[in-house]
Design a protein around this motif. Structure first.
Motif, PDB file in Angstrom:
ATOM      1  N   PHE A  36       0.820  -1.217   0.000  1.00 15.42           N
ATOM      2  CA  PHE A  36       0.000   0.000   0.000  1.00 15.42           C
ATOM      3  C   PHE A  36       0.851   1.264   0.000  1.00 15.42           C
ATOM      4  N   VAL A  37       2.049   1.212   0.607  1.00 11.98           N
ATOM      5  CA  VAL A  37       2.962   2.362   0.528  1.00 11.98           C
ATOM      6  C   VAL A  37       3.345   2.596  -0.927  1.00 11.98           C
ATOM      7  N   LEU A  38       3.709   1.533  -1.636  1.00 10.58           N
ATOM      8  CA  LEU A  38       4.075   1.661  -3.045  1.00 10.58           C
ATOM      9  C   LEU A  38       2.880   2.082  -3.895  1.00 10.58           C
ATOM     10  N   LEU A  39       1.690   1.579  -3.565  1.00  8.09           N
ATOM     11  CA  LEU A  39       0.487   1.969  -4.309  1.00  8.09           C
ATOM     12  C   LEU A  39       0.192   3.464  -4.105  1.00  8.09           C
ATOM     13  N   LEU A  40       0.413   3.951  -2.896  1.00  9.45           N
ATOM     14  CA  LEU A  40       0.252   5.385  -2.623  1.00  9.45           C
ATOM     15  C   LEU A  40       1.239   6.201  -3.462  1.00  9.45           C
ATOM     16  N   VAL A  41       2.496   5.743  -3.508  1.00  9.35           N
ATOM     17  CA  VAL A  41       3.514   6.417  -4.331  1.00  9.35           C
ATOM     18  C   VAL A  41       3.102   6.395  -5.808  1.00  9.35           C
TER      19      VAL A  41
END
Length: 194
Positions: A36-41
């Motif tokens: 989810f951190v990467l998806l946010l990025v």
């Protein structure tokens, strides 16, 4: 705020795609938090690309996607609704984005062949996300367990598997056409600007 630059927007969209694919791998291998951190990025990069293209619909979808990824990161468990919303947001981002790139290519008098690749990308994305959304429908909940219990696939589980296969094939084709198209857009519109 940002100077319109379709070539730069194409580059940032390609970078966001790499991050999106990494997010999918992380969800499976490392865990949902990293994913989810990467998806946010990914959504933030897409928002920047939409700003460089000056395209309001993809920008709105990107902001909504970033908010949704942040909520999931904060512990929101949306289940099948979340999966369908995520697919819908990607559709609302990619389809208007491709249309805006097409208009920039037409204004630059670029060949119809390049624009056809973009249309193939759009059609494949529509099939991929549509099949994926249908596959997450509540109608299919528990069909895998029921199939395992009775020792053979239920008709609904067979349909769900077929939708997943269609979504997978369409995803591969969509990403191939997307990369080819955006790489051409990047090169052709960079030449046009210079």
């Amino acid at each position: 705020m940002f100077e319109q630059n379709p070539a730069a927007a194409a580059s940032w969209t390609l970078i966001a795609l790499i991050v999106q694919l990494a997010a999918g791998v992380c969800m499976e291998a490392v865990g949902h938090t990293a994913g989810f951190v990467l998806l946010l990025v990914c959504w933030l990069l897409n928002a920047y690309a939409a700003c460089r293209l000056r395209s309001p619909a993809p920008l709105a979808a990107s902001i909504a996607g970033a908010v949704f990824a942040a909520l999931c990161l904060g512990g929101l468990s949306a289940g099948w609704v979340g999966s369908m919303l995520s697919n819908l947001l990607f559709l609302l981002f990619y389809l208007p984005l491709q249309n805006r790139f097409d208009r920039a290519l037409a204004a630059a008098d670029v060949s119809k062949g390049t624009r056809m690749i973009g249309r193939m990308w759009s059609y494949a994305t529509l099939v991929q996300r549509g099949a994926s959304m249908l596959g997450f429908a509540p109608l299919f909940a528990g069909q895998d367990v029921l199939s395992a219990q009775q020792g053979s696939y239920t008709p609904l589980f067979t349909l769900q598997l077929a939708l997943e296969v269609i979504a997978l094939i369409a995803a591969v084709l969509s990403y191939i056409w997307m990369v080819r198209y955006l790489w051409r857009v990047r090169g052709l519109l960079k030449e046009e600007a210079s």
